[in-house]
Design a protein around this motif. Structure first.
Motif, PDB file in Angstrom:
ATOM      1  N   GLY A 104       1.585  76.563  56.894  1.00  0.00           N
ATOM      2  CA  GLY A 104       2.830  76.741  56.174  1.00  0.00           C
ATOM      3  C   GLY A 104       3.591  77.949  56.660  1.00  0.00           C
ATOM      4  O   GLY A 104       3.120  78.711  57.509  1.00  0.00           O
ATOM      5  N   GLU A 105       4.776  78.082  56.117  1.00  0.00           N
ATOM      6  CA  GLU A 105       5.640  79.206  56.455  1.00  0.00           C
ATOM      7  C   GLU A 105       6.573  79.475  55.297  1.00  0.00           C
ATOM      8  O   GLU A 105       6.841  78.587  54.472  1.00  0.00           O
ATOM      9  CB  GLU A 105       6.426  78.922  57.730  1.00  0.00           C
ATOM     10  N   VAL A 106       7.027  80.699  55.238  1.00  0.00           N
ATOM     11  CA  VAL A 106       8.006  81.080  54.232  1.00  0.00           C
ATOM     12  C   VAL A 106       9.074  81.925  54.923  1.00  0.00           C
ATOM     13  O   VAL A 106       8.759  82.786  55.741  1.00  0.00           O
ATOM     14  CB  VAL A 106       7.364  81.814  53.024  1.00  0.00           C
ATOM     15  N   GLU A 107      10.323  81.595  54.647  1.00  0.00           N
ATOM     16  CA  GLU A 107      11.448  82.332  55.223  1.00  0.00           C
ATOM     17  C   GLU A 107      12.232  83.004  54.104  1.00  0.00           C
ATOM     18  O   GLU A 107      12.384  82.442  53.012  1.00  0.00           O
ATOM     19  CB  GLU A 107      12.382  81.395  55.988  1.00  0.00           C
ATOM     20  N   PHE A 108      12.750  84.178  54.397  1.00  0.00           N
ATOM     21  CA  PHE A 108      13.547  84.965  53.463  1.00  0.00           C
ATOM     22  C   PHE A 108      14.919  85.169  54.095  1.00  0.00           C
ATOM     23  O   PHE A 108      15.020  85.704  55.195  1.00  0.00           O
ATOM     24  CB  PHE A 108      12.894  86.330  53.213  1.00  0.00           C
ATOM     25  N   ARG A 109      15.988  84.740  53.385  1.00  0.00           N
ATOM     26  CA  ARG A 109      17.347  84.883  53.890  1.00  0.00           C
ATOM     27  C   ARG A 109      18.234  85.487  52.808  1.00  0.00           C
ATOM     28  O   ARG A 109      18.145  85.079  51.639  1.00  0.00           O
ATOM     29  CB  ARG A 109      17.918  83.524  54.309  1.00  0.00           C
ATOM     30  N   PRO A 110      19.101  86.428  53.188  1.00  0.00           N
ATOM     31  CA  PRO A 110      20.013  86.999  52.185  1.00  0.00           C
ATOM     32  C   PRO A 110      21.046  85.963  51.739  1.00  0.00           C
ATOM     33  O   PRO A 110      21.462  85.111  52.522  1.00  0.00           O
ATOM     34  CB  PRO A 110      20.686  88.158  52.931  1.00  0.00           C
TER      35      PRO A 110
END
Length: 195
Positions: A104-110
């Motif tokens: 899995g992966e998790v992305e953080f975007r403003p």
């Protein structure tokens, strides 16, 4: 901010490409800055405080954690390795079971409102009887609902705190922690206080 190109490079650093084959993808927006959301996410041991399924997280090595998940009396313990981690942007993991069952992966975007969009993607790779079950769209829908619920609980948790309860700001490439500056050589001679 660095621009990510098609080849997965960011500022000359090769980064793992996002999962192409997705069984589950869910996004939630939280009303805290990216740094705050990311910092709290990296505090894995706090997951049992808000999660409906995570009962315990144990840090085994800098890049390996053991998770105990369960519902009701059922429990399953497994280890995962963080293979990529970019502070305030991205974290990717893979299961370390004999036959890895997920990654899995998790992305953080403003967001424009000053918050953070958190996207979790998981690829399930079951074996045996479970393999035929996951071909069903109902299993995928159930997994998506579970991930969505966990994201909403994380959202409520971090927004309730208003700030992170800790942080780990390291970078990981190919399962190895990257050091900003090389560590000085260690002397084998004891260092005694002087004066």
């Amino acid at each position: 901010m660095a621009h990510e190109e098609d080849d997965g490079r960011t500022d000359g650093v090769v980064r793992r490409r996002p999962l192409r084959e997705r069984h589950v993808e869910e996004t939630v927006e939280v009303a805290v800055p990216v740094r705050t959301a990311y910092n709290q996410w990296t505090q894995f041991k706090t997951f049992p405080r808000f999660s409906a399924v995570v009962h315990e997280v144990e840090q085994l090595r800098p890049t390996v954690t053991a998770w105990t998940l369960g519902y009701g009396p059922l429990r399953h313990r497994f280890s995962v390795e963080i293979v990529e981690q970019d502070p305030d942007a991205y974290l990717a993991w893979r299961g370390l079971e004999q036959h890895p069952t997920h990654e899995g992966e998790v992305e953080f975007r403003p967001t424009e409102a000053g918050g953070t969009a958190i996207t979790v993607r998981m690829l399930l790779r079951p074996h045996g009887v479970a393999k035929s079950l996951t071909r069903s769209s109902r299993v995928t829908e159930l997994a998506a609902r579970l991930v969505r619920g966990e994201l909403v609980r994380f959202q409520q948790f971090i927004e309730g705190l208003g700030q992170e309860g800790g942080a780990w700001r390291g970078t990981i490439r190919n399962g190895r922690v990257q050091h900003d500056t090389p560590e000085p050589p260690r002397s084998r001679v004891a260092q005694w206080p002087v004066g």
